[in-house]
Design a protein around this motif. Structure first.
Motif, PDB file in Angstrom:
ATOM      1  N   ASP A  17      10.652  -9.232   2.354  1.00  0.00           N
ATOM      2  CA  ASP A  17      11.670  -8.527   3.126  1.00  0.00           C
ATOM      3  C   ASP A  17      11.127  -8.250   4.529  1.00  0.00           C
ATOM      4  OD1 ASP A  17      13.454  -6.698   4.259  1.00  0.00           O
ATOM      5  OD2 ASP A  17      13.630  -5.521   2.435  1.00  0.00           O
ATOM      6  N   PRO A  18      11.814  -8.674   5.585  1.00  0.00           N
ATOM      7  CA  PRO A  18      11.312  -8.471   6.942  1.00  0.00           C
ATOM      8  C   PRO A  18      11.154  -6.995   7.320  1.00  0.00           C
ATOM      9  CG  PRO A  18      13.520  -9.393   7.005  1.00  0.00           C
ATOM     10  CD  PRO A  18      13.084  -9.405   5.577  1.00  0.00           C
ATOM     11  N   ALA A  19      11.862  -6.117   6.638  1.00  0.00           N
ATOM     12  CA  ALA A  19      11.717  -4.685   6.917  1.00  0.00           C
ATOM     13  C   ALA A  19      10.307  -4.198   6.596  1.00  0.00           C
ATOM     14  CB  ALA A  19      12.748  -3.884   6.131  1.00  0.00           C
ATOM     15  N   TYR A  20       9.620  -4.903   5.704  1.00  0.00           N
ATOM     16  CA  TYR A  20       8.248  -4.542   5.335  1.00  0.00           C
ATOM     17  C   TYR A  20       7.333  -4.539   6.555  1.00  0.00           C
ATOM     18  CZ  TYR A  20       4.050  -4.621   2.359  1.00  0.00           C
ATOM     19  OH  TYR A  20       2.870  -4.324   1.743  1.00  0.00           O
ATOM     20  N   LEU A  21       7.627  -5.382   7.530  1.00  0.00           N
ATOM     21  CA  LEU A  21       6.776  -5.483   8.724  1.00  0.00           C
ATOM     22  C   LEU A  21       7.130  -4.470   9.805  1.00  0.00           C
ATOM     23  CD1 LEU A  21       6.462  -9.350   9.024  1.00  0.00           C
ATOM     24  CD2 LEU A  21       4.891  -7.725   7.978  1.00  0.00           C
ATOM     25  N   THR A  22       8.064  -3.579   9.512  1.00  0.00           N
ATOM     26  CA  THR A  22       8.430  -2.553  10.490  1.00  0.00           C
ATOM     27  C   THR A  22       7.766  -1.212  10.188  1.00  0.00           C
ATOM     28  OG1 THR A  22      10.403  -1.803   9.294  1.00  0.00           O
ATOM     29  CG2 THR A  22      10.684  -3.636  10.849  1.00  0.00           C
ATOM     30  N   ILE A  23       7.105  -1.103   9.040  1.00  0.00           N
ATOM     31  CA  ILE A  23       6.540   0.196   8.662  1.00  0.00           C
ATOM     32  C   ILE A  23       5.253   0.483   9.441  1.00  0.00           C
ATOM     33  CG2 ILE A  23       7.560   0.111   6.370  1.00  0.00           C
ATOM     34  CD1 ILE A  23       4.842  -0.529   5.230  1.00  0.00           C
ATOM     35  N   ASN A  24       4.986   1.752   9.597  1.00  0.00           N
ATOM     36  CA  ASN A  24       3.745   2.177  10.248  1.00  0.00           C
ATOM     37  C   ASN A  24       2.588   2.061   9.259  1.00  0.00           C
ATOM     38  OD1 ASN A  24       4.914   2.897  12.757  1.00  0.00           O
ATOM     39  ND2 ASN A  24       5.644   4.791  11.843  1.00  0.00           N
ATOM     40  N   HIS A  25       1.429   1.758   9.773  1.00  0.00           N
ATOM     41  CA  HIS A  25       0.204   1.724   8.966  1.00  0.00           C
ATOM     42  C   HIS A  25       0.319   0.751   7.794  1.00  0.00           C
ATOM     43  CE1 HIS A  25      -0.868   5.143  11.409  1.00  0.00           C
ATOM     44  NE2 HIS A  25       0.205   5.773  10.997  1.00  0.00           N
ATOM     45  N   LEU A  26       0.741  -0.469   8.072  1.00  0.00           N
ATOM     46  CA  LEU A  26       0.908  -1.479   7.016  1.00  0.00           C
ATOM     47  C   LEU A  26      -0.385  -1.687   6.234  1.00  0.00           C
ATOM     48  CD1 LEU A  26       2.716  -3.545   5.614  1.00  0.00           C
ATOM     49  CD2 LEU A  26       2.031  -5.206   7.354  1.00  0.00           C
ATOM     50  N   LYS A  27      -1.522  -1.522   6.892  1.00  0.00           N
ATOM     51  CA  LYS A  27      -2.806  -1.707   6.198  1.00  0.00           C
ATOM     52  C   LYS A  27      -2.899  -0.834   4.958  1.00  0.00           C
ATOM     53  CE  LYS A  27      -5.322  -1.313  10.032  1.00  0.00           C
ATOM     54  NZ  LYS A  27      -6.487  -1.103  10.886  1.00  0.00           N
ATOM     55  N   ASP A  28      -2.227   0.324   4.992  1.00  0.00           N
ATOM     56  CA  ASP A  28      -2.276   1.249   3.865  1.00  0.00           C
ATOM     57  C   ASP A  28      -1.253   0.914   2.777  1.00  0.00           C
ATOM     58  OD1 ASP A  28      -4.242   2.648   5.269  1.00  0.00           O
ATOM     59  OD2 ASP A  28      -2.777   3.971   6.203  1.00  0.00           O
ATOM     60  N   HIS A  29      -0.430  -0.117   2.999  1.00  0.00           N
ATOM     61  CA  HIS A  29       0.660  -0.436   2.077  1.00  0.00           C
ATOM     62  C   HIS A  29       0.699  -1.929   1.749  1.00  0.00           C
ATOM     63  CE1 HIS A  29       2.304   3.568   2.805  1.00  0.00           C
ATOM     64  NE2 HIS A  29       2.047   3.358   4.073  1.00  0.00           N
ATOM     65  N   LEU A  30      -0.432  -2.509   1.469  1.00  0.00           N
ATOM     66  CA  LEU A  30      -0.503  -3.953   1.238  1.00  0.00           C
ATOM     67  C   LEU A  30      -0.261  -4.362  -0.214  1.00  0.00           C
ATOM     68  CD1 LEU A  30      -3.487  -4.909   3.556  1.00  0.00           C
ATOM     69  CD2 LEU A  30      -1.053  -5.317   3.936  1.00  0.00           C
ATOM     70  N   GLY A  31      -0.010  -3.403  -1.086  1.00  0.00           N
ATOM     71  CA  GLY A  31       0.160  -3.702  -2.507  1.00  0.00           C
ATOM     72  C   GLY A  31       1.256  -4.715  -2.793  1.00  0.00           C
ATOM     73  N   LYS A  32       2.427  -4.545  -2.192  1.00  0.00           N
ATOM     74  CA  LYS A  32       3.547  -5.460  -2.437  1.00  0.00           C
ATOM     75  C   LYS A  32       3.198  -6.872  -1.975  1.00  0.00           C
ATOM     76  CE  LYS A  32       8.415  -6.187  -1.408  1.00  0.00           C
ATOM     77  NZ  LYS A  32       9.616  -5.688  -0.764  1.00  0.00           N
ATOM     78  N   LEU A  33       2.613  -6.977  -0.803  1.00  0.00           N
ATOM     79  CA  LEU A  33       2.241  -8.280  -0.262  1.00  0.00           C
ATOM     80  C   LEU A  33       1.198  -8.961  -1.145  1.00  0.00           C
ATOM     81  CD1 LEU A  33       2.289 -10.466   1.888  1.00  0.00           C
ATOM     82  CD2 LEU A  33       0.684  -9.092   3.217  1.00  0.00           C
ATOM     83  N   ARG A  34       0.202  -8.224  -1.561  1.00  0.00           N
ATOM     84  CA  ARG A  34      -0.851  -8.806  -2.395  1.00  0.00           C
ATOM     85  C   ARG A  34      -0.328  -9.189  -3.774  1.00  0.00           C
ATOM     86  NH1 ARG A  34      -5.583  -4.857  -0.103  1.00  0.00           N
ATOM     87  NH2 ARG A  34      -5.966  -6.080   1.783  1.00  0.00           N
TER      88      ARG A  34
END
Length: 71
Positions: A17-34
């Motif tokens: 979902d492209p909205a995933y790349l709009t969140i702040n501090h993505l480094k802290d939320h990589l679970g879905k991507l991984r």
């Protein structure tokens, strides 16, 4: 998803979902991507960003996405 792809010999196209790349501090939320990456690793698969980039997409997140998918 893995069972269906194997049963029918399909290539899976994995969308994020492209909205995933709009969140702040993505480094802290990589679970879905991984989790998506781990699933697709088991199959013949194509990773893509569903529907492209949004205007509010953070470039740092795009760079992080590329690094994660490429590793």
């Amino acid at each position: 998803m893995v069972n269906i792809a194997e049963k029918y010999g399909l290539v899976v196209q994995g969308n994020l979902d492209p909205a995933y790349l709009t969140i702040n501090h993505l480094k802290d939320h990589l679970g879905k991507l991984r989790a998506l990456k781990d699933t697709l690793r088991q199959l013949p698969a194509i990773f893509n960003l569903g529907h492209g980039l949004l205007p509010e997409t953070k470039i740092d997140n795009v760079e992080l996405l590329i690094a994660e998918i490429s590793s």
